[in-house]
Enzyme design. Structure first.
Site, PDB file in Angstrom:
ATOM      1  N   LYS A  46     -32.732 -18.366  -3.681  1.00 20.18           N
ATOM      2  CA  LYS A  46     -32.613 -17.513  -2.500  1.00 20.18           C
ATOM      3  C   LYS A  46     -32.408 -18.351  -1.243  1.00 20.18           C
ATOM      4  O   LYS A  46     -33.167 -19.294  -0.999  1.00 20.18           O
ATOM      5  CB  LYS A  46     -33.905 -16.681  -2.333  1.00 20.18           C
ATOM      6  N   CYS A  70     -23.306  -7.265  38.593  1.00 25.21           N
ATOM      7  CA  CYS A  70     -23.802  -7.755  39.886  1.00 25.21           C
ATOM      8  C   CYS A  70     -22.617  -7.742  40.853  1.00 25.21           C
ATOM      9  O   CYS A  70     -21.521  -8.181  40.504  1.00 25.21           O
ATOM     10  CB  CYS A  70     -24.335  -9.177  39.703  1.00 25.21           C
ATOM     11  N   ASP A  80     -25.315  -9.408  -2.005  1.00 30.63           N
ATOM     12  CA  ASP A  80     -26.403  -8.628  -1.423  1.00 30.63           C
ATOM     13  C   ASP A  80     -26.015  -7.149  -1.454  1.00 30.63           C
ATOM     14  O   ASP A  80     -25.587  -6.568  -0.475  1.00 30.63           O
ATOM     15  CB  ASP A  80     -26.634  -9.092   0.027  1.00 30.63           C
ATOM     16  N   ASP A  86       0.845  -1.198   0.000  1.00 30.77           N
ATOM     17  CA  ASP A  86       0.000   0.000   0.000  1.00 30.77           C
ATOM     18  C   ASP A  86       0.880   1.248   0.000  1.00 30.77           C
ATOM     19  O   ASP A  86       0.560   2.250  -0.627  1.00 30.77           O
ATOM     20  CB  ASP A  86      -0.894   0.022   1.245  1.00 30.77           C
ATOM     21  N   ARG A 131     -30.516   0.997 -10.871  1.00 30.24           N
ATOM     22  CA  ARG A 131     -31.531   0.272 -11.632  1.00 30.24           C
ATOM     23  C   ARG A 131     -32.824   1.089 -11.725  1.00 30.24           C
ATOM     24  O   ARG A 131     -33.465   1.122 -12.758  1.00 30.24           O
ATOM     25  CB  ARG A 131     -31.816  -1.070 -10.959  1.00 30.24           C
ATOM     26  N   GLU A 185     -22.966  -5.442  -9.255  1.00 30.10           N
ATOM     27  CA  GLU A 185     -23.456  -5.119  -7.913  1.00 30.10           C
ATOM     28  C   GLU A 185     -22.419  -4.271  -7.173  1.00 30.10           C
ATOM     29  O   GLU A 185     -21.243  -4.630  -7.126  1.00 30.10           O
ATOM     30  CB  GLU A 185     -23.649  -6.448  -7.176  1.00 30.10           C
ATOM     31  N   CYS A 243     -28.998 -13.519  42.363  1.00 32.26           N
ATOM     32  CA  CYS A 243     -28.629 -13.582  43.788  1.00 32.26           C
ATOM     33  C   CYS A 243     -29.126 -12.374  44.585  1.00 32.26           C
ATOM     34  O   CYS A 243     -28.886 -12.291  45.783  1.00 32.26           O
ATOM     35  CB  CYS A 243     -27.109 -13.701  43.927  1.00 32.26           C
ATOM     36  N   SER A 259     -35.313  -7.807 -13.442  1.00 31.19           N
ATOM     37  CA  SER A 259     -35.073  -8.525 -12.185  1.00 31.19           C
ATOM     38  C   SER A 259     -35.029 -10.016 -12.508  1.00 31.19           C
ATOM     39  O   SER A 259     -35.206 -10.402 -13.663  1.00 31.19           O
ATOM     40  CB  SER A 259     -36.170  -8.204 -11.183  1.00 31.19           C
ATOM     41  N   LEU A 260     -34.810 -10.822 -11.507  1.00 29.40           N
ATOM     42  CA  LEU A 260     -34.719 -12.267 -11.744  1.00 29.40           C
ATOM     43  C   LEU A 260     -35.846 -12.980 -11.023  1.00 29.40           C
ATOM     44  O   LEU A 260     -36.252 -12.563  -9.934  1.00 29.40           O
ATOM     45  CB  LEU A 260     -33.386 -12.801 -11.210  1.00 29.40           C
ATOM     46  N   CYS A 302     -29.565  -7.989  41.330  1.00 29.72           N
ATOM     47  CA  CYS A 302     -29.295  -9.123  40.445  1.00 29.72           C
ATOM     48  C   CYS A 302     -30.482 -10.097  40.422  1.00 29.72           C
ATOM     49  O   CYS A 302     -30.973 -10.493  41.482  1.00 29.72           O
ATOM     50  CB  CYS A 302     -28.033  -9.841  40.935  1.00 29.72           C
ATOM     51  N   TYR A 345     -21.669  -8.651 -13.341  1.00 30.67           N
ATOM     52  CA  TYR A 345     -22.330  -9.932 -13.613  1.00 30.67           C
ATOM     53  C   TYR A 345     -22.912 -10.063 -15.021  1.00 30.67           C
ATOM     54  O   TYR A 345     -23.397 -11.131 -15.374  1.00 30.67           O
ATOM     55  CB  TYR A 345     -23.365 -10.288 -12.549  1.00 30.67           C
ATOM     56  N   LYS A 357     -27.600 -19.206 -14.706  1.00 32.40           N
ATOM     57  CA  LYS A 357     -27.976 -18.688 -16.028  1.00 32.40           C
ATOM     58  C   LYS A 357     -27.664 -19.739 -17.071  1.00 32.40           C
ATOM     59  O   LYS A 357     -26.645 -20.431 -16.954  1.00 32.40           O
ATOM     60  CB  LYS A 357     -27.152 -17.441 -16.365  1.00 32.40           C
ATOM     61  N   GLU A 367     -23.138 -18.424 -10.081  1.00 35.57           N
ATOM     62  CA  GLU A 367     -22.311 -17.539  -9.243  1.00 35.57           C
ATOM     63  C   GLU A 367     -23.134 -17.055  -8.051  1.00 35.57           C
ATOM     64  O   GLU A 367     -24.361 -16.987  -8.124  1.00 35.57           O
ATOM     65  CB  GLU A 367     -21.766 -16.350 -10.032  1.00 35.57           C
ATOM     66  N   CYS A 423     -22.893 -15.344  43.868  1.00 38.15           N
ATOM     67  CA  CYS A 423     -23.918 -15.393  42.816  1.00 38.15           C
ATOM     68  C   CYS A 423     -23.780 -16.696  42.022  1.00 38.15           C
ATOM     69  O   CYS A 423     -22.755 -16.947  41.387  1.00 38.15           O
ATOM     70  CB  CYS A 423     -23.752 -14.182  41.906  1.00 38.15           C
ATOM     71  N   LYS A 444     -25.037 -14.694  -5.454  1.00 40.44           N
ATOM     72  CA  LYS A 444     -25.752 -13.424  -5.657  1.00 40.44           C
ATOM     73  C   LYS A 444     -25.388 -12.491  -4.512  1.00 40.44           C
ATOM     74  O   LYS A 444     -25.753 -12.723  -3.361  1.00 40.44           O
ATOM     75  CB  LYS A 444     -27.256 -13.689  -5.680  1.00 40.44           C
ATOM     76  N   TYR A 462       2.173   2.052  -3.398  1.00 38.04           N
ATOM     77  CA  TYR A 462       1.059   2.554  -4.204  1.00 38.04           C
ATOM     78  C   TYR A 462       0.776   4.024  -3.846  1.00 38.04           C
ATOM     79  O   TYR A 462       0.619   4.880  -4.718  1.00 38.04           O
ATOM     80  CB  TYR A 462      -0.170   1.670  -3.934  1.00 38.04           C
TER      81      TYR A 462
HETATM   82  O1  I6G Z   1     -29.723  -8.981  -9.809  1.00 35.61           O
HETATM   83  C1  I6G Z   1     -28.852  -9.794 -10.361  1.00 35.61           C
HETATM   84  C2  I6G Z   1     -27.837 -10.334  -9.634  1.00 35.61           C
HETATM   85  C3  I6G Z   1     -26.913 -11.175 -10.219  1.00 35.61           C
HETATM   86  C4  I6G Z   1     -28.977 -10.098 -11.741  1.00 35.61           C
HETATM   87  C5  I6G Z   1     -28.042 -10.964 -12.342  1.00 35.61           C
HETATM   88  C6  I6G Z   1     -27.008 -11.507 -11.543  1.00 35.61           C
HETATM   89  O2  I6G Z   1     -26.154 -12.314 -12.150  1.00 35.61           O
HETATM   90  C7  I6G Z   1     -25.186 -12.937 -11.356  1.00 35.61           C
HETATM   91  N1  I6G Z   1     -28.157 -11.272 -13.641  1.00 35.61           N
HETATM   92  C8  I6G Z   1     -29.144 -10.741 -14.350  1.00 35.61           C
HETATM   93  C9  I6G Z   1     -29.250 -11.101 -15.767  1.00 35.61           C
HETATM   94  C10 I6G Z   1     -30.057  -9.876 -13.769  1.00 35.61           C
HETATM   95  N2  I6G Z   1     -29.981  -9.560 -12.473  1.00 35.61           N
HETATM   96  C11 I6G Z   1     -31.166  -9.296 -14.541  1.00 35.61           C
END
Ligand code: I6G
Length: 673
Positions: free
Chosen positions: A315, A427, A118, A33, A137, A174, A412, A82-83, A409, A226, A291, A114, A433, A116, A36
């Site tokens: 999920k 306590c 969060d 680091d 989005r 993401e 005791c 969305s999926l 407490c 992704y 996919k 892969e 105790c 997903k 860099y």
């Molecule tokens: O919301 C998403 C998370 C991860 C995705 C996604 C994804 O691929 C790993 N892929 C697609 C095609 C879409 N949403 C629409």
């Protein structure tokens, strides 16, 4: 002159971009680091002297724009969909069957899998290799223009890495925050007395939607791609897998966990494997995305309303759920600290029914403004004790009351006092105790202390309730009949337990010191004390001044130790323990500097086959090394067993040496005297 400067500036930019690429995309940094930072400073200095040479894709220009009053709207040229979700094996099987029928395929379909993340979906648009737009989005058709903010995320290149870049590419992915980043951010928030974030996702969302990019820049956000949504001036690879490899070549991070799987059965196996790793991952995931790998098959499968037919998100069961807080009770710990515990309407969290959760301490209750009767959000992550994250204020009724710390407490009835300058209440009953006795015995018997196999919580509770054991020393005078008389204790198990107690008498000095349960004397401090004093009696009679000569022992710990040994009751217990036959091998005198690993610092992580982590640490410190719990630039090496987790990742990033068990044994053997 300017020509030479321009050349130097371009060379520095290229080198910095290369290091970024190695760090964020290849996960294989080559420089420290510090080095860099030096490059960055050199570039900044040259650009200051020659502002006419600054370009907006220079790595110094990540935080450029001033705060905006609102975000502009951008239209997505290709909708951000969305999926569909799957929660059961049957739903995943139905997804596979639907696709096979639709595509008229008899054999196995190839999937790309892969985790997903969060986080928050974003779109990144690059024209001629330059990042020109970042967008959220939104409703899928239009989102917010967050270009100034995504520019501050170090994992997102301002300029694509490759020699040959497409005229235009839109990459989706993401934005998220790692656990380490999240903890650091909340620590900063606490210091500023600002509101803490409930989880990494909220923290990422709150950080990305800042009108002032300087704030976003101060937040530890990162990114993982992704999908490719648009590509011009270059041929689109024919599979999802290869498309992601192209994205990686261009300099954007992709998931290191992507796999190609043939048929749906291996997808279940993948789910199993990711599920097992989930707790150890350095970031939150909420599922797995499968996919169709083949782009032509994707095209033929098409879309239904707002989701592709060719992809599905498995999920995991939610780790955060809502339930009602029925009451708050107070649990008394080993050192007498009263911890508020939430009694909840039972609820399933991540596949387990939870009816209790910790509220940590009274300051936390105050900070989170939690009242009895509230609807609360409860989180359970892996083996960690479930916790109450926050109250849902819209369900609050005016008569809901704040929990109150009892004045006496609950076990005791001794007085409860607040510890000066701390959030904790304690306590004052000490070993009077029963709760404290129980916890002291649990600690004494635990794996890292005396390691009495088979002496579990339920047995200890019975021993205390039947008044067979008052102090830890009484354990060693228990008879076979007494143990066998306990509930659910067969003669054979009683015999085994007695043998385990006998075996525990042969211990080490650090374990014994740790087992005594002196306040704030953890495993590492116990080790340091043992190595410094070597003789237990010398430790017992040490004053604060000499205790403070020991590494990491400050005035508070020194005072705790002196106070502990000054108690007559403790003296009696220690004498009884030694009289019962507890013993340890002598620690050899050694000139600290002559010790083979003096001046070196190690971190031990994961499961070793032939040593417990405690044993490995003892070995290292007995050779003069320091053992730390976190990896930093000062770490000599990380000793990594099976399932080592994020410490190894950190070591790799910092270029710290990693030793496997074999290398560790070699190190020990080479230095054994
Ligand atoms: O919301 C998403 C998370 C991860 C995705 C996604 C994804 O691929 C790993 N892929 C697609 C095609 C879409 N949403 C629409």
């Amino acid at each position: 002159m300017t020509q030479g400067v321009l050349q130097k500036i371009e060379q520095l930019r290229a080198e910095i971009n290369e290091h970024n690429y190695r760090y964020y995309v290849l996960d294989d940094p080559q420089v420290t680091d510090l080095y860099y930072d030096q490059l960055m400073r050199e570039l900044q200095a040259l650009e200051e002297q020659h502002p006419e040479l600054i370009t907006d894709d220079s790595p110094t220009q990540r935080v450029g724009a001033a705060a905006a009053s609102q975000f502009e709207t951008v239209q997505h040229e290709v909708p951000m969909l969305s999926l569909d979700n799957a929660f059961t094996k049957d739903e995943l099987l139905a997804f596979d069957k639907r696709l096979k029928d639709l595509l008229e395929v008899q054999g196995d379909l190839e999937y790309n899998a892969e985790p997903k993340l969060d986080g928050l979906a974003v779109s990144l648009l690059y024209r001629e290799g330059k990042l020109i737009r970042g967008a959220t989005r939104g409703d899928g058709k239009s989102g917010e223009n967050i270009t100034a903010n995504v520019r501050t995320i170090p994992a997102i290149p301002l300029r694509l890495n490759s020699e040959k870049v497409p005229q235009l590419i839109e990459v989706r992915g993401e934005v998220y925050m790692t656990h380490v980043g999240f903890q650091k951010l909340n620590e900063m928030q606490r210091k500023k007395e600002a509101k803490e974030f409930a989880n990494p996702r909220n923290a990422a969302a709150g950080s990305l939607r800042q009108l002032d990019p300087k704030i976003t820049a101060s937040r530890p956000l990162t990114f993982c791609s992704y999908a490719i949504a648009q590509l011009e001036g270059m041929e689109l690879p024919s599979t999802q897998f290869e498309q992601m490899q192209l994205v990686k070549t261009l300099g954007l991070p992709i998931s290191p966990y992507i796999e190609k799987l043939i048929g749906i059965e291996p997808c279940f196996d993948y789910l199993q494997r990711i599920g097992e790793r989930r707790e150890k991952l350095p970031f939150d995931i909420d599922g797995v995305v499968f996919k169709l790998n083949d782009a032509e098959q994707q095209r033929r499968a098409g879309f239904v309303s707002r989701a592709p037919r060719w992809a599905i998100a498995w999920k995991f069961p939610a780790q955060e759920v809502m339930t009602r807080l029925l009451d708050v009770e107070f649990q008394v710990g080993r050192t007498g600290t009263l911890t508020p515990v939430a009694r909840l309407e039972p609820v399933e969290v991540g596949g387990v029914v939870v009816s209790n959760a910790t509220l940590h301490n009274m300051d936390e209750i105050e900070r989170k403004d939690i009242r009895i009767g509230d609807t609360v959000i409860v989180r359970r992550a892996g083996d960690v004790i479930p916790e109450v994250v926050s109250a849902v204020l819209k369900f609050r009724k005016p008569d809901f009351k704040k929990p109150v710390m009892p004045s006496h407490c609950p076990v005791c009835h001794s007085e409860v006092v607040r510890i000066d300058g701390q959030a904790a209440y304690r306590c004052t009953g000490g070993l009077v105790c029963a709760a404290q006795r129980k916890e002291a015995i649990k600690h004494f018997a635990s794996r890292k202390a005396m390691d009495i196999d088979g002496l579990g919580d339920k047995i200890i509770e019975q021993l205390i309730e039947r008044e067979l054991v008052h102090s830890v020393a009484d354990l060693y005078s228990l008879t076979l009949e007494q143990i066998a008389s306990l509930e659910r204790m067969a003669e054979k198990s009683a015999q085994n337990l007695l043998e385990a107690m006998e075996k525990s008498k042969q211990t080490t000095l650090p374990r014994f010191i740790y087992a005594l349960g002196i306040r704030e004397v953890g495993e590492a401090t116990a080790l340091a004390l043992a190595n410094y004093f070597r003789d237990f009696r010398a430790l017992q009679s040490a004053d604060e001044e000499s205790l403070m000569q020991v590494e990491d022992v400050g005035p508070v710990v020194a005072e705790n130790i002196v106070h502990f040994f000054a108690q007559k009751e403790n003296d009696k217990v220690i004498d009884a323990l030694l009289a019962a036959g507890i013993h340890w091998p002598e620690i050899e005198a050694a000139d600290a500097n002559a010790q083979p690993l003096a001046g070196k610092t190690y971190v031990v992580t994961g499961t070793l086959e032939n040593y417990t982590r405690t044993e490995a640490k003892e070995l290292l410190t007995s050779m003069g090394a320091k053992v730390s719990s976190s990896v930093s630039g000062k770490t000599t090496a990380v000793i990594a067993g099976d399932k080592p987790g994020s410490k190894v990742e950190k070591a790799q990033k910092l270029g710290v040496e990693i030793l496997d068990e074999q290398a560790f044994e070699q190190l020990v053997n080479n230095h054994a005297q």
